[in-house]
Structure formats: C-alpha cells, structure tokens
Write a protein that holds these residues in place. Structure first.
Motif, PDB file in Angstrom:
ATOM      1  N   PRO B   2       0.829  -1.204   0.000  1.00  0.00           N
ATOM      2  CA  PRO B   2       0.000   0.000   0.000  1.00  0.00           C
ATOM      3  C   PRO B   2       0.869   1.263   0.000  1.00  0.00           C
ATOM      4  O   PRO B   2       1.935   1.278   0.592  1.00  0.00           O
ATOM      5  CB  PRO B   2      -0.799  -0.114   1.300  1.00  0.00           C
ATOM      6  CG  PRO B   2       0.020  -0.995   2.180  1.00  0.00           C
ATOM      7  CD  PRO B   2       0.819  -1.897   1.306  1.00  0.00           C
ATOM      8  N   GLY B   8      -2.967   7.342  -4.280  1.00  0.00           N
ATOM      9  CA  GLY B   8      -3.300   6.569  -5.469  1.00  0.00           C
ATOM     10  C   GLY B   8      -2.255   6.737  -6.542  1.00  0.00           C
ATOM     11  O   GLY B   8      -1.618   7.789  -6.642  1.00  0.00           O
ATOM     12  N   HIS B 349     -10.782   2.886  -2.161  1.00  0.00           N
ATOM     13  CA  HIS B 349      -9.706   3.020  -3.154  1.00  0.00           C
ATOM     14  C   HIS B 349      -9.916   4.246  -4.039  1.00  0.00           C
ATOM     15  O   HIS B 349      -9.474   4.275  -5.179  1.00  0.00           O
ATOM     16  CB  HIS B 349      -9.636   1.760  -4.022  1.00  0.00           C
ATOM     17  CG  HIS B 349      -9.497   0.509  -3.220  1.00  0.00           C
ATOM     18  ND1 HIS B 349      -8.375   0.230  -2.475  1.00  0.00           N
ATOM     19  CD2 HIS B 349     -10.355  -0.528  -3.016  1.00  0.00           C
ATOM     20  CE1 HIS B 349      -8.531  -0.927  -1.851  1.00  0.00           C
ATOM     21  NE2 HIS B 349      -9.733  -1.409  -2.154  1.00  0.00           N
ATOM     22  N   SER B 352      -6.806   5.851  -5.779  1.00  0.00           N
ATOM     23  CA  SER B 352      -6.289   5.036  -6.882  1.00  0.00           C
ATOM     24  C   SER B 352      -7.221   5.109  -8.087  1.00  0.00           C
ATOM     25  O   SER B 352      -6.768   5.215  -9.235  1.00  0.00           O
ATOM     26  CB  SER B 352      -6.166   3.566  -6.464  1.00  0.00           C
ATOM     27  OG  SER B 352      -5.231   3.429  -5.447  1.00  0.00           O
ATOM     28  N   GLU B 353      -8.506   5.042  -7.806  1.00  0.00           N
ATOM     29  CA  GLU B 353      -9.480   5.097  -8.903  1.00  0.00           C
ATOM     30  C   GLU B 353      -9.402   6.452  -9.611  1.00  0.00           C
ATOM     31  O   GLU B 353      -9.519   6.529 -10.836  1.00  0.00           O
ATOM     32  CB  GLU B 353     -10.897   4.847  -8.371  1.00  0.00           C
ATOM     33  CG  GLU B 353     -11.143   3.412  -7.894  1.00  0.00           C
ATOM     34  CD  GLU B 353     -10.897   2.375  -8.992  1.00  0.00           C
ATOM     35  OE1 GLU B 353     -11.216   2.664 -10.163  1.00  0.00           O
ATOM     36  OE2 GLU B 353     -10.346   1.298  -8.668  1.00  0.00           O
TER      37      GLU B 353
END
Lengths: 397, 397
Positions: B2, B8, B349, B352-353
């Motif tokens: 992580p 992200g 998330h 990251s998205e």
C-alpha cells in the motif's frame, strides 16, 4: 522648462547633508522617425516624402557611485540610444505582429504564422530596443570615461510612454511603482548583490580566475575566521536557494564574493548594486580584480498597457532612487501620494509639490546632529530624487 | 504494497500504443536518523543511546528518454540521496533557526543573530538537502550508466512531506499541483529549452566552443535559409526578453541552439527538456557536441506549509508526467479531481481510482487508427503516470 504631462520632479543632495549629488535625472520627448515599410535606403527621395514621426515620452533617474560622471553621461545619452534603437525597428512596431523581415518582404509564405506562433508583438520590439539601448549606452559610457580618464558607474531606471503603453526598464536599485486608486503596481525590481547572488556566484564558478585567489564564491552567514576551520557551518553555493552545512577549509576564510545583508550587501566588497552602467575601470581596492565582469548592464523591462486599465485622475507613476525607498515603503509612499493629491485638487503644480513632499518626508528633520523621520526612525542619508508622473491626462499620439 | 497515506497511483505505457514505458515512479517512507546536537562522532556510544528518527514521506516520478535506464536508476537512488543529505543536516533542522555551526557550539556570540538576519530557517536546510540530493543522484546515474555502458536520461519530480511541510522539487517537464477546495496551487514549473532559453544561450555565449561551429546561439522565428542572408530578420540573443532585427549572415543559417515552439522545442535539435538526471554521454547525432553542459540537474523547490492552510477532506496533490499535462490543463484536471471525489465519497480506493480516471482521460479512446479525447482533440501519445496524494489524513510525526 515644463516637464511633459505636467510631471513633477524633486531632488535633494544627500538630504543637504553633503555637497555632492550623485543622482541625475533626465526627461524628454522622443521622436522616432518612421519610414514607409518596403522602401530601401537607396530610395531616399521617397523616404523623405513619407517620413512620419512616432512620439514617445521618456523619464529617467541615474544614481551614480564613485563620482557623478557616469550618471551625467547616462542622463545625456540614454534617451538618444533609445531613440536610435527604436528607429532601427520602427518598421515592425506599427503592426500588431511585426513582420519576420524588417523590409516587409515575405521570403517564406508561412512567415507570419511563425511570428504568430512565437507570440511576437510590437511590444516585444520596444522591450528589445530598450535592452539594446542600455547595452549601447554602457559602451558609450565606457568610451567617454576612458577618453576623459574618469571613473565610476550609475544605476539606471527609465520609463518610456509609447504607443499607449508604459515601459519601465531598470538596472540597479532605484524603483518605480504605479500608485492607482485601488492598488499599487510594482513596475521594477531591484538588482543587488543579494538579489543576484546566484548569477554572480555562478560566474565565479565558471571562471574562478575572476576572483584571483582573493575571494571565496561561497556565501556564509558571516565572514569566517580561524576558529571556524574544520567545523561544519551554514553555506550556500551558486546552485542553492536553500542552505547546507560545509566543513570549513582554510580557503573559505577568504573574503566572500557577495557579503553582507540588506543595504550592507556588497559585491566583491566594493559595490552595492549588481546592474547598471559604467564601472568599466573599477577594480577591487589594492588588487587587480575587475568588478565589471560581474555586473550586468541589461535592464529588466516591465510593461503596463493603458488599454487594459481604467486610469483615474490621481493615478501616478512614482520613480525614485534608493534614497526614498530605503526609508519609505511602497505602502507609505502610496499613502502620501493619495492623501496629498486628494488635499491639493486645484494646485496647478500639485505633482511637483508632491515630489517635493516625498523628498522632504524621506529627508526627515534635523534633530541635534541627526536627521530623523516623523516616527523617530533615522532618515535617509543618501541623495533622493523623485519623479511624479500623472497618468490620466497623458498626451495622445 | 500500500502507498503511504492511501495515495493513489496509475500509469499507462505510451497510452498502450507502444511496448516500452520510459516513465518510472517511486514512493516510500524516509527515516532520518537524528543525533543529539553537540555530540562529536567519536562519542559514538552516546550517539547510539540517543538516536531518534524523523519521518518523511516521498513520492517521485521520472520520465526517461533514450531508454528507461536512467529513470530506473533514479527511482532506485534518489530517495536514498535525499535521506543521506537530510541526515547530514538534521542537527540543524529541528530548531526554528538552524545553528551557524552544525555542532551547536557557538564560536561567535552573535552567530544566532547573523543566522536570523539572513532569514535562515529549518525549511531552507531541507530545500538545500533536496538540491544537493539531485546533484548527488545525477553523479550516481553517471557512474552507473558508464559502468554498464547504458545511455539516456530522465526528468525528476519529487515530493517530500516532512515536519509539517510539503516540498516539491522539480527538474524537467513533469508537473505537480495542489487541488484544494477553493483554488489550485501550482507546486512546480517546467524546465524546457523554451523556458530556459536565456540560460542556455548565455552558456553558448560564454563558451562558444560548446557549439563546435555547428549551431547558432541566436533564436529566430524559423530556421533561416539562403534567401534570408543580407535581410534584417527577427531574432533574440541571450540577454533579450524582447525581440530585435538582425542582418542575417551566413553563420546564422546554422541550426539554432534552441529551436522549435511548444512541445516541438528542442535543445541542440536533440532534447525536449533542459533539466533532469543522466544524459552524461549524450551527443548531438553525427557530431562530437555534448548536450550535458547545457543541462541542469538542479531542481527548483517549492514549499507548502500545512500550518498556514486549512486542509479539507478532498484536497490532494496531483503529480504527473507530461503525458497528462500535454492534453489536460490544470483547470481540467482540478475539475475531474473535484467531481470524481465528490461522487465517490465512500470507496476506500477512491484515490487510486481517481489516478486511473485521470490516466484514462488523457489516453482517450481509440477511434479508427487514432486515440481521441472526449472533445475530439487528439489524445496523449506519451507515457502517462499520475500520483494522487490525499493531504487531509496525513500521518503526524
């Protein structure tokens, strides 16, 4: 003689504290001869028929050091250099996008497109002309001073109103600001050993011989001494905006290339400014080290476009040598300007009176042996010169 | 593994249009060993007793050219160089005003005053450490590439969160911006042959041999040709921000040192960036002209102090290579960021998205043989790498 635009000017010699004035001022109208585009020089009869003039207005301040001579020559020549450099490019100035070829002839069909892609506008030619004029004037000063065995240099701050725009070119530590109804617009920044430290140190890095083994190019918070050798002390090199620690060697005990802080900052222990005109013969005292390689005569030019602003009646350009700015901030000057002009609406000499008022404020009053400001701060001991240039009723050309 | 802070990251290889990815990313925690001030290295038993660690968080993007090797080495080493340079000055970092002597011993009573007068703060030591780390990393890359007979270089954009401040160091044409609730804060500027024209031309003026008679240092709107000789055409020299006219000589027909416009601008016809790491062996094709002397490996460091800002939940730092910024403006990116985060409040998330979403937007969609953006503009054909770093729930150290 009256100043163009009813501009005001005032000066004081070393706040009347000494007998020599190293400041000089100049102002005049500049007429730029314009030739019909597309004419060659051998078609002179046509040129004479079609000559027109573009008009510019010019104000400049020069703060001399090592004597007033460089400032005097600059005040006599810079406007002429500007006129000359503008005339050299005038064929490109009257169009929004200057032509690739000064003759106006198109060698390549897509030339206008290349010029547009580079975002080259008439204004850029004026900026270029000012940059070249300062360089030319520096050469003239070098020749004159050599021929007459004189020495010294000066800062130069020049304002040019031309084709609806105000150009302010600055090389040194004088300053110009616009005081508008609702805000203050700085039109110059100062070039001193402190503000140009990285440029100066970089030159010494590239050409160490310029320091002749007498100076260190590193910056330290204070001059180092024997006790510091072997210790890690704060330092900066040419590529650093931040600070680091360096183990002190014996060579670091040399006098620093840029030393001191604020008004005490000096280049090679000699000069308080890093840009200006003249100083071609200047050497560090008791050495053969020349200062000129570290100086720049190139101004930074700022442009103010009147078409983009709604100019109010009391809006003015203030130009002054460091004698004013050392003791009064932009805000304080703007406050004096606004309140003075508001209280003196009808005086036909209000801008001259304002210039005098600003000079008086910075000079302070004599109390015993000291000159003091109203708030009991020490007054300026430097020469003080101030232009107040009204922006509202400017001539249209 | 992580990412720190739930940051992200997303990347796409040449928008899936080719098989090589020259972008590299790195991120990690950096633990800086702190020694009790005043201890010498020979008092190691004391040091061991009092060792503490300061924690930093690091994210970096490297955009390679001439192969991915330099970017790979940089991604493996730069954080180590930063750690090392921070450890060298850590004794001065934990105080508001760093001591003149790293040992903390006072050689001169007024040393603290000298440091204060120079406005030297802990933050300046971090900036200096980052500047020195980039230089160190450039040397490491030079050695590694020489030893392994590899070539190429890379840009470097590094963010460091340390002691409550965000430092962004940039050398190249990647970009970092803060997207806050109410505004966008640029945290870097791009270094290209166009933005650094004057520095590059000045070097060529000082050392004409670097051009080996093959290039002209002057800038013209387009490359000149035989028909231009004898004519006056638009040009700029190193000291000019404005433009002038120059009578074209035969030597001016040489290829320009800095040529082209926008994304097409090239240094020595070879490189699209003017700062970065590596390129020690790079020569202009078919010549012996080295490019490295014109490149700088020194980053410009921008600092953001969290103590001075009220950071909101969706405030983020966006770091991306030019693949993103070539097709999306700061405003467009900020719009995507704000609307995506508002619509995806609960997704664990989401950052990251969001990174993926930004990459997809810049890559566009394939229509026939072309990749197009939503608004029918051509999409990015470059590698695209994006970090999205949330600022609200940052670790406290």
């Amino acid at each position: 003689r009256p100043l163009p635009w009813g501009a005001g000017y005032a000066e004081v010699i070393n706040a009347e504290k000494s007998e020599f004035n190293e400041d000089q001022a100049a102002c005049c109208q500049i007429s730029i001869r314009r030739r019909e585009p597309g004419l060659e020089e051998d078609e002179e009869w046509l040129i004479l028929c079609s000559t027109q003039f573009l008009t510019g207005y010019y104000w400049a301040l020069f703060d001399g050091h090592g004597g007033p001579e460089a400032a005097i020559i600059a005040s006599n020549y810079l406007h002429y250099c500007i006129k000359q450099k503008l005339e050299e490019v005038v064929g490109g100035i009257t169009e929004a996008h200057p032509p690739m070829h000064l003759s106006g002839r198109c060698v390549c069909d897509s030339d206008p497109q290349f010029v547009e892609e580079k975002h080259i506008h008439a204004e850029d030619l004026v900026v270029g002309a000012l940059e070249n004029a300062f360089q030319e004037c520096d050469e003239v000063i070098g020749q004159e001073m050599e021929a007459t065995h004189q020495r010294g240099g000066c800062t130069a701050l020049a304002a040019l109103y031309f084709q609806g725009k105000l150009y302010v070119a600055n090389a040194g530590d004088s300053r110009a600001i616009l005081v508008l109804k609702d805000n203050i617009v700085p039109m110059s920044c100062e070039f001193t050993p402190e503000t140009e430290r990285q440029r100066i140190q970089h030159l010494a890095f590239l050409f160490p011989k310029l320091l002749d083994g007498e100076f260190t190019r590193f910056e330290f918070p204070r001059r180092l001494k024997g006790d510091d050798v072997g210790q890690k002390v704060l330092y900066r090199d040419y590529f650093m905006e931040g600070w680091g620690y360096k183990t002190v060697e014996k060579a670091d005990l040399k006098y620093p290339l840029v030393h001191g802080h604020g008004k005490q900052a000096r280049l090679l222990g000699t000069l308080a400014v890093s840009r200006g005109l003249g100083d071609h013969q200047l050497k560090v005292i008791d050495t053969n080290i020349e200062v000129k390689p570290f100086l720049s005569c190139i101004p930074k030019v700022n442009v103010f476009d009147f078409a983009l602003h709604d100019i109010k009646e009391d809006d003015v350009l203030i130009m002054a040598t460091d004698g004013l700015w050392d003791v009064l901030s932009n805000k304080e000057v703007a406050h004096v300007v606004r309140s003075f002009l508001a209280e003196n609406r009808t005086d036909p000499h209000r801008f001259s009176e304002l210039a005098k008022c600003l000079v008086r404020r910075a000079r302070g009053k004599k109390r015993g042996h000291q000159w003091m400001l109203d708030d009991s701060q020490e007054a300026s001991y430097d020469d003080i010169s101030v232009f107040v240039i009204p922006l509202h009723n400017r001539d249209e050309d």
